[in-house]
Design a protein around this motif. Structure first.
Motif, PDB file in Angstrom:
ATOM      1  N   THR A  97       2.605  -0.457  14.788  1.00 46.09           N
ATOM      2  CA  THR A  97       2.511   0.428  13.580  1.00 46.09           C
ATOM      3  C   THR A  97       4.402   0.173  13.169  1.00 46.09           C
ATOM      4  OG1 THR A  97       4.304   0.885  15.424  1.00 46.09           O
ATOM      5  CG2 THR A  97       1.564   2.504  15.116  1.00 46.09           C
ATOM      6  N   GLY A  98       4.592  -0.124  11.946  1.00 47.68           N
ATOM      7  CA  GLY A  98       5.208   0.603  11.069  1.00 47.68           C
ATOM      8  C   GLY A  98       5.000  -0.899  10.548  1.00 47.68           C
ATOM      9  N   ARG A  99       4.838  -1.557   9.698  1.00 50.50           N
ATOM     10  CA  ARG A  99       3.976  -2.359   8.985  1.00 50.50           C
ATOM     11  C   ARG A  99       3.178  -2.737   7.980  1.00 50.50           C
ATOM     12  NH1 ARG A  99       3.454  -7.285  13.418  1.00 50.50           N
ATOM     13  NH2 ARG A  99       1.709  -7.343  13.674  1.00 50.50           N
ATOM     14  N   PRO A 100       3.355  -3.395   6.491  1.00 49.91           N
ATOM     15  CA  PRO A 100       1.968  -2.963   5.578  1.00 49.91           C
ATOM     16  C   PRO A 100       1.093  -4.296   6.761  1.00 49.91           C
ATOM     17  CG  PRO A 100       3.956  -2.921   4.944  1.00 49.91           C
ATOM     18  CD  PRO A 100       4.617  -3.066   6.204  1.00 49.91           C
ATOM     19  N   GLY A 131      -5.359   0.128   3.665  1.00 43.54           N
ATOM     20  CA  GLY A 131      -4.383   1.724   3.085  1.00 43.54           C
ATOM     21  C   GLY A 131      -3.554   0.805   1.641  1.00 43.54           C
ATOM     22  N   ASP A 132      -2.689   1.701   1.059  1.00 48.64           N
ATOM     23  CA  ASP A 132      -2.650   1.508   0.127  1.00 48.64           C
ATOM     24  C   ASP A 132      -1.068   0.499   0.256  1.00 48.64           C
ATOM     25  OD1 ASP A 132      -3.965   3.295  -1.330  1.00 48.64           O
ATOM     26  OD2 ASP A 132      -2.333   5.153  -1.537  1.00 48.64           O
ATOM     27  N   THR A 133      -0.949   0.118   1.470  1.00 49.01           N
ATOM     28  CA  THR A 133       0.555  -0.794   0.901  1.00 49.01           C
ATOM     29  C   THR A 133      -0.170  -1.851   1.940  1.00 49.01           C
ATOM     30  OG1 THR A 133       0.718  -0.427   3.812  1.00 49.01           O
ATOM     31  CG2 THR A 133       1.872   1.118   1.918  1.00 49.01           C
ATOM     32  N   GLY A 134      -1.256  -2.316   2.382  1.00 48.74           N
ATOM     33  CA  GLY A 134      -1.759  -3.498   3.126  1.00 48.74           C
ATOM     34  C   GLY A 134      -2.378  -4.349   1.868  1.00 48.74           C
ATOM     35  N   VAL A 135      -2.451  -5.708   2.137  1.00 53.31           N
ATOM     36  CA  VAL A 135      -2.818  -6.225   1.141  1.00 53.31           C
ATOM     37  C   VAL A 135      -3.417  -7.453   1.854  1.00 53.31           C
ATOM     38  CG1 VAL A 135      -1.299  -8.100   2.015  1.00 53.31           C
ATOM     39  CG2 VAL A 135      -2.097  -8.194  -0.532  1.00 53.31           C
ATOM     40  N   VAL A 136      -5.275  -7.797   1.223  1.00 51.59           N
ATOM     41  CA  VAL A 136      -6.038  -8.541   1.621  1.00 51.59           C
ATOM     42  C   VAL A 136      -6.044  -9.792   0.736  1.00 51.59           C
ATOM     43  CG1 VAL A 136      -8.266  -8.445   2.042  1.00 51.59           C
ATOM     44  CG2 VAL A 136      -7.464  -6.661   2.938  1.00 51.59           C
ATOM     45  N   VAL A 137      -6.082 -11.573   1.250  1.00 51.03           N
ATOM     46  CA  VAL A 137      -6.435 -12.269   1.001  1.00 51.03           C
ATOM     47  C   VAL A 137      -7.700 -12.703   0.464  1.00 51.03           C
ATOM     48  CG1 VAL A 137      -4.935 -14.687   0.606  1.00 51.03           C
ATOM     49  CG2 VAL A 137      -3.820 -13.035   0.164  1.00 51.03           C
ATOM     50  N   GLY A 138      -8.498 -13.180   0.022  1.00 52.43           N
ATOM     51  CA  GLY A 138      -9.815 -14.163   0.219  1.00 52.43           C
ATOM     52  C   GLY A 138      -9.062 -15.402  -0.248  1.00 52.43           C
ATOM     53  N   LEU A 191      -6.413  -0.310  10.582  1.00 54.31           N
ATOM     54  CA  LEU A 191      -5.061   0.281   9.827  1.00 54.31           C
ATOM     55  C   LEU A 191      -4.264   0.143   9.667  1.00 54.31           C
ATOM     56  CD1 LEU A 191      -7.211   2.549  12.043  1.00 54.31           C
ATOM     57  CD2 LEU A 191      -8.320   2.056   9.726  1.00 54.31           C
ATOM     58  N   PRO A 192      -3.734   0.788   8.521  1.00 52.41           N
ATOM     59  CA  PRO A 192      -2.180   0.921   8.040  1.00 52.41           C
ATOM     60  C   PRO A 192      -1.791   2.277   9.570  1.00 52.41           C
ATOM     61  CG  PRO A 192      -2.829   2.665   7.287  1.00 52.41           C
ATOM     62  CD  PRO A 192      -4.421   2.068   7.438  1.00 52.41           C
ATOM     63  N   LYS A 193       0.182   1.895   9.297  1.00 50.42           N
ATOM     64  CA  LYS A 193       0.204   3.352  10.294  1.00 50.42           C
ATOM     65  C   LYS A 193       0.066   4.609  10.171  1.00 50.42           C
ATOM     66  CE  LYS A 193       5.261   4.821  11.325  1.00 50.42           C
ATOM     67  NZ  LYS A 193       6.942   5.008  11.262  1.00 50.42           N
ATOM     68  N   ALA A 226       7.507  -5.433  -8.099  1.00 49.09           N
ATOM     69  CA  ALA A 226       6.474  -5.439  -9.083  1.00 49.09           C
ATOM     70  C   ALA A 226       5.752  -4.327  -8.104  1.00 49.09           C
ATOM     71  CB  ALA A 226       6.106  -5.848  -9.719  1.00 49.09           C
ATOM     72  N   GLN A 227       5.391  -5.302  -7.379  1.00 52.14           N
ATOM     73  CA  GLN A 227       4.482  -4.875  -5.954  1.00 52.14           C
ATOM     74  C   GLN A 227       4.976  -4.525  -4.824  1.00 52.14           C
ATOM     75  OE1 GLN A 227       2.086  -7.832  -6.115  1.00 52.14           O
ATOM     76  NE2 GLN A 227       1.041  -7.768  -7.966  1.00 52.14           N
ATOM     77  N   PRO A 228       6.270  -3.287  -4.857  1.00 50.13           N
ATOM     78  CA  PRO A 228       6.679  -2.948  -3.302  1.00 50.13           C
ATOM     79  C   PRO A 228       6.035  -2.047  -2.445  1.00 50.13           C
ATOM     80  CG  PRO A 228       7.050  -1.127  -4.953  1.00 50.13           C
ATOM     81  CD  PRO A 228       6.502  -2.567  -6.001  1.00 50.13           C
ATOM     82  N   GLY A 229       6.112  -2.905  -1.186  1.00 49.69           N
ATOM     83  CA  GLY A 229       5.835  -2.649  -0.211  1.00 49.69           C
ATOM     84  C   GLY A 229       4.189  -3.213   0.100  1.00 49.69           C
ATOM     85  N   VAL A 230       3.730  -3.751  -0.720  1.00 50.51           N
ATOM     86  CA  VAL A 230       2.551  -4.354  -0.392  1.00 50.51           C
ATOM     87  C   VAL A 230       2.227  -5.760   0.365  1.00 50.51           C
ATOM     88  CG1 VAL A 230       0.244  -4.828  -1.144  1.00 50.51           C
ATOM     89  CG2 VAL A 230       1.515  -3.436  -2.495  1.00 50.51           C
ATOM     90  N   GLY A 231       1.218  -5.559   1.454  1.00 51.84           N
ATOM     91  CA  GLY A 231       2.164  -6.824   2.417  1.00 51.84           C
ATOM     92  C   GLY A 231       2.940  -6.891   3.035  1.00 51.84           C
ATOM     93  N   GLY A 232       3.957  -6.216   2.907  1.00 52.96           N
ATOM     94  CA  GLY A 232       5.000  -6.459   3.270  1.00 52.96           C
ATOM     95  C   GLY A 232       5.500  -7.247   4.479  1.00 52.96           C
ATOM     96  N   PRO A 233       6.182  -7.467   5.073  1.00 55.52           N
ATOM     97  CA  PRO A 233       6.836  -7.936   6.395  1.00 55.52           C
ATOM     98  C   PRO A 233       6.854  -7.464   6.655  1.00 55.52           C
ATOM     99  CG  PRO A 233       9.220  -7.848   5.020  1.00 55.52           C
ATOM    100  CD  PRO A 233       7.737  -7.730   4.139  1.00 55.52           C
ATOM    101  N   ALA A 234       6.353  -8.159   8.880  1.00 56.19           N
ATOM    102  CA  ALA A 234       6.696  -7.268  10.029  1.00 56.19           C
ATOM    103  C   ALA A 234       7.480  -6.713  10.098  1.00 56.19           C
ATOM    104  CB  ALA A 234       6.486  -7.957  11.136  1.00 56.19           C
ATOM    105  N   ALA A 235       8.160  -5.858  11.043  1.00 63.09           N
ATOM    106  CA  ALA A 235       8.798  -5.018  11.529  1.00 63.09           C
ATOM    107  C   ALA A 235       9.248  -4.729  12.896  1.00 63.09           C
ATOM    108  CB  ALA A 235       9.490  -3.470  10.829  1.00 63.09           C
ATOM    109  N   THR A 236       9.984  -5.256  13.833  1.00 65.32           N
ATOM    110  CA  THR A 236      10.312  -4.362  14.806  1.00 65.32           C
ATOM    111  C   THR A 236      10.698  -3.038  15.357  1.00 65.32           C
ATOM    112  OG1 THR A 236      12.092  -6.191  15.160  1.00 65.32           O
ATOM    113  CG2 THR A 236      10.747  -8.066  15.485  1.00 65.32           C
ATOM    114  N   ASN A 237      11.688  -3.115  14.493  1.00 64.42           N
ATOM    115  CA  ASN A 237      11.863  -1.655  14.948  1.00 64.42           C
ATOM    116  C   ASN A 237      10.872  -0.478  14.699  1.00 64.42           C
ATOM    117  OD1 ASN A 237      11.940  -1.576  12.649  1.00 64.42           O
ATOM    118  ND2 ASN A 237      13.946  -1.390  12.165  1.00 64.42           N
TER     119      ASN A 237
END
Length: 278
Positions: A99-102, A124-131, A79-81, A180-191
């Motif tokens: 929380t806090g990361r795609p 969610g819209d910011t996540g990514v799934v790789v098959g 689930l997204p944030k 071109a695909q901002p935010g999709v499956g982005g990096p983790a975040a510690t904050n």
């Protein structure tokens, strides 16, 4: 109750899975209703049967009740944030540190692409799934099946779903997409909020919140465990080593990187092996 869950339509199949408590989470039920299994099953006449079916190349599309259990097992990591407390209100347990990361999800042995699509409905819209497939023809099959629906085409075009060819036993390193695909499956975040990669978490920026393995491994491959984010969870069938017993295992990595492995129940999957010789 799996043998009583078949239907004559996608809606009836999902409703039967719900009635028989093979789907228990409303969010999971909603995701399965959005994905027509007829786009992914090998025969329209058997698309809504709750049974595994061959898709060629010694592979199958798993029975819907197995897909449902896999999704429900991985759900807290898909689930997204959400706002604090909202997950509990939706009937889904929260996960410390998530929380806090795609969301980034790896579907090993994606086959028909059906479960890959269901997973994408949840991240969610910011996540990514790789098959990930080790057979190019099955990679193309998954892409082609997903392109049968407008929603599937949007998932492919947006980069929220991507199909790749590789050895699933070694996992997969999928970079974050370009601008071109901002935010999709982005990096983790510690904050917890801004999605930036820091020195502390750069090694897991390309890792996976959830890993689903759709074929039986000969072991709990440590490379897959290493690729789990903190926290993260893997769902994987593993051969017991006697040639006929297989069991579903979950591997959890907590927010401190500690690993917990649990054996759940017996199953029967095709093996996670080298691609068959042509």
């Amino acid at each position: 109750m799996a043998w009583r869950s078949s239907g004559t339509s996608n809606a009836e199949l999902v409703e039967n899975l719900w009635r028989n408590k093979l789907i228990t989470q409303p969010l999971v039920k909603s995701a399965f209703l959005k994905v027509d299994r007829a786009h992914y099953a090998p025969s329209p006449s058997s698309a809504y049967e709750d049974s595994p079916q061959p898709i060629g190349h010694e592979a199958t599309i798993s029975a819907p009740h197995m897909h449902a259990n896999a999704v429900e097992t991985l759900l807290p990591f898909l689930l997204p944030k959400v706002e604090p407390g909202k997950q509990a209100a939706m009937g889904v347990a929260s996960v410390k540190g998530q929380t806090g990361r795609p969301r980034r999800v790896l579907d090993i042995g994606s086959g028909s692409g059906y479960l890959t699509h269901v997973l994408a409905e949840l991240v969610g819209d910011t996540g990514v799934v790789v098959g990930l497939e080790h057979i190019p023809a099955l990679k193309r099959l998954g892409e082609g099946n997903m392109a049968k629906s407008a929603e599937g085409r949007h998932l492919l075009e947006s980069g929220r779903v991507r199909f790749r060819v590789g050895d699933g036993r070694k996992g997969w390193a999928e970079p974050s997409p370009a601008g071109a695909q901002p935010g999709v499956g982005g990096p983790a975040a510690t904050n917890g909020d801004n999605g930036e990669t820091t020195e502390d978490n750069k090694d897991e920026a390309g890792g996976w919140d959830a890993i689903h393995v759709g074929a039986a491994a000969v072991e709990l491959h440590e490379e897959l465990v290493r690729q789990l984010r903190s926290p993260g969870r893997m769902f994987i069938p593993v051969d017991a080593g006697n040639g006929w017993e297989q069991y579903i295992w979950t591997v959890d990595k907590d927010d401190s990187g500690n690993i917990r492995k649990e054996r759940l129940y017996g199953v029967r999957y095709v093996p996670l092996t080298d691609a068959p010789k042509s």
